[in-house]
Design an enzyme around this catalytic site. Structure first.
Site, PDB file in Angstrom:
ATOM      1  N   ASP A 142       0.756  -1.018  -0.282  1.00 31.83           N
ATOM      2  CA  ASP A 142      -0.143  -0.357  -0.265  1.00 31.83           C
ATOM      3  C   ASP A 142       0.902   1.615   0.082  1.00 31.83           C
ATOM      4  O   ASP A 142       0.683   2.451  -0.944  1.00 31.83           O
ATOM      5  CB  ASP A 142      -0.920  -0.037   2.159  1.00 31.83           C
ATOM      6  CG  ASP A 142      -2.168   1.347   1.415  1.00 31.83           C
ATOM      7  OD1 ASP A 142      -2.891   1.127   1.013  1.00 31.83           O
ATOM      8  OD2 ASP A 142      -0.588   2.526   2.133  1.00 31.83           O
ATOM      9  N   GLY A 200      -9.478  -3.257  -3.786  1.00 33.38           N
ATOM     10  CA  GLY A 200     -10.203  -4.080  -3.259  1.00 33.38           C
ATOM     11  C   GLY A 200     -11.864  -3.485  -3.969  1.00 33.38           C
ATOM     12  O   GLY A 200     -12.260  -4.658  -4.513  1.00 33.38           O
ATOM     13  N   ALA A 256      -4.888   2.830  -0.124  1.00 33.61           N
ATOM     14  CA  ALA A 256      -4.702   2.323  -1.907  1.00 33.61           C
ATOM     15  C   ALA A 256      -4.833   0.315  -2.415  1.00 33.61           C
ATOM     16  O   ALA A 256      -5.623   0.121  -2.777  1.00 33.61           O
ATOM     17  CB  ALA A 256      -3.021   1.972  -2.315  1.00 33.61           C
ATOM     18  N   ASP A 257      -5.228   0.012  -0.304  1.00 40.03           N
ATOM     19  CA  ASP A 257      -5.572  -1.545  -0.645  1.00 40.03           C
ATOM     20  C   ASP A 257      -7.185  -1.437  -1.061  1.00 40.03           C
ATOM     21  O   ASP A 257      -7.602  -1.896  -1.568  1.00 40.03           O
ATOM     22  CB  ASP A 257      -4.794  -2.110   0.256  1.00 40.03           C
ATOM     23  CG  ASP A 257      -3.766  -2.631  -0.192  1.00 40.03           C
ATOM     24  OD1 ASP A 257      -3.693  -3.423  -0.836  1.00 40.03           O
ATOM     25  OD2 ASP A 257      -2.400  -2.488   1.442  1.00 40.03           O
ATOM     26  N   THR A 258      -7.288  -0.572   0.286  1.00 37.86           N
ATOM     27  CA  THR A 258      -8.749  -0.276   0.032  1.00 37.86           C
ATOM     28  C   THR A 258      -9.391  -0.492  -1.447  1.00 37.86           C
ATOM     29  O   THR A 258     -10.574  -0.779  -1.814  1.00 37.86           O
ATOM     30  CB  THR A 258      -9.364   0.656   1.469  1.00 37.86           C
ATOM     31  OG1 THR A 258      -8.476  -0.176   2.570  1.00 37.86           O
ATOM     32  CG2 THR A 258     -10.607   0.413   1.502  1.00 37.86           C
TER      33      THR A 258
END
Length: 395
Positions: free
Chosen positions: A144, A177, A172-174
């Site tokens: 991230d 996803g 960024a991960d969120t």
């Protein structure tokens, strides 16, 4: 709970840590049956992550518990022939496969899109990576914080003195996803197989919205502005008698109402503050005058007065305060679940932020222990096989 949009959809989840599990968590909330495929004895790395060492040792880390409720867990080693055979049969009857290995890993295992598509032409195959399956960075490792830095996000976070700064959660991960979940649902709606190549970098830059578009359209390079809004003034964080208060008086009528309520009518006749652009130009002087006026009352009182008159304003809460918010409680955002074996405390998990026909989307079961559903796998395979045969006959 009434029928949910993805009831009957079967998802193979080969993901780890956050972006992928967050994607499949939302698919599970929407009703999909999510089968998490984990490496025997190890499982998702997130099982070992979180602030509680005891939970981490039990492979039920808080980071795992947050994103995996409602899923099933089986252990399969995809390098072992017997486990590969089980996996490929699951693929034949699945609707969706989600993985977030580095680009090319599944191909090298002989289980990539090209190899699996002939087994199930209607399969939606979603690959989530830091940079996508192509391009000069496709083989680079990514977390991230790496994506936050490369997207420009960190360059506009903080003040001119403190930037660059990381956003305080793995955004960024969120976003990656969520983008993956949206793409999966779109492909399912299209009723055809598809290969979805999700780049966290591109998803993050898309989510940056105005910061990116202002540059690519007008050539204006975004700058870090701390708690201030580049598009309007007064819009940012202000001082009260007992703490900070966010105010976003972005429209002319909101500014005029604000000046009246804080008893500063002179600001309305000051030529520096007459229009949006001039207020932005003289932001510092305007903020100083408003801070002086706002210090007359505590933040909670202003939070009551200003929104009631149409001026967006609210206190700045800590995470614990936000979790206990009456607004979230009123909408049933959190769900308390029976904790899995090995967890000795209540388990509260987040919803999706979406109500369907007035109903909050909730997980149907707690996060699984590693391999919890191994013994159920033969029965699950029979059920998937039977249901997919019936579906094909109906077509």
């Amino acid at each position: 709970m009434p029928d949910r949009p993805l009831d009957g959809v079967r998802v193979l989840d080969l993901t780890n840590v956050l972006a992928g599990p967050y994607c499949t968590y939302h698919l599970a909330l929407l009703g999909a049956e999510v089968l998490k495929i984990e490496m025997p004895g190890r499982g998702d790395l997130a099982r070992q992550l979180g602030p509680d060492p005891a939970l981490n040792r039990a492979r039920l880390g808080a980071s795992f518990l947050a994103q995996n409720a409602g899923k099933k867990s089986v252990e399969l080693d995809l390098k072992e022939p017997a486990d590969r055979a089980v996996f490929t049969e699951l693929v034949e009857h699945a609707d969706v496969l989600v993985e977030n290995y580095r680009a090319g890993v599944m191909d090298r295992l002989g289980l990539g899109w090209a190899q699996l598509r002939p087994l199930n032409p209607r399969l939606v195959y979603c690959a989530i990576t830091g940079f996508g399956q192509s391009g000069p960075l496709s083989q680079a490792p990514a977390y991230d914080q790496i994506i936050q830095g490369l997207s420009g996000m960190m360059s506009v976070t903080g003040t001119p003195d403190t930037a660059p700064q990381r956003v305080g959660f793995p955004v960024a991960d969120t976003v990656g996803g969520l983008s993956a979940a949206l793409a999966v649902v779109a492909a399912l709606a299209g009723r055809r197989g598809a290969y979805l190549d999700v780049s966290m970098l591109e998803a993050s830059m898309s989510a940056m919205g105005w910061a990116v578009s202002n540059y690519v359209v007008s050539g204006a390079e975004p700058q870090p502005m701390g708690d201030q809004n580049a598009t309007a003034a007064p819009s940012g964080t202000f001082e009260t008698a007992d703490g900070p208060l966010n105010i976003a008086a972005n429209r002319q009528e909101q500014f005029e109402t604000l000046c009246r309520l804080v008893d500063r009518p002179g600001l309305l006749t000051d030529t520096r503050f007459a229009e949006r652009e001039s207020r932005k130009e003289h932001r510092e002087a305007l903020n100083e005058a408003l801070n002086e006026a706002l210090r007359a009352r505590p933040a909670a009182e202003w939070e009551r007065i200003l929104p009631a008159a149409g001026v967006p304003a609210a206190r700045i809460l800590t995470v614990p305060q936000a979790v206990e918010s009456p607004q979230l409680a009123g909408r049933g955002f959190f769900t308390e679940l029976q904790p899995p074996d090995g967890v000795d405390r209540r388990l509260k998990v987040s919803g999706s932020g979406v109500l369907i026909d007035g109903e909050q989307l909730r997980p149907v079961s707690p996060p699984p222990t590693l391999g919890e559903h191994n013994e159920e796998l033969p029965a699950l395979l029979r059920r998937w096989r039977t249901s997919s045969v019936a579906e094909n006959a109906a077509r």
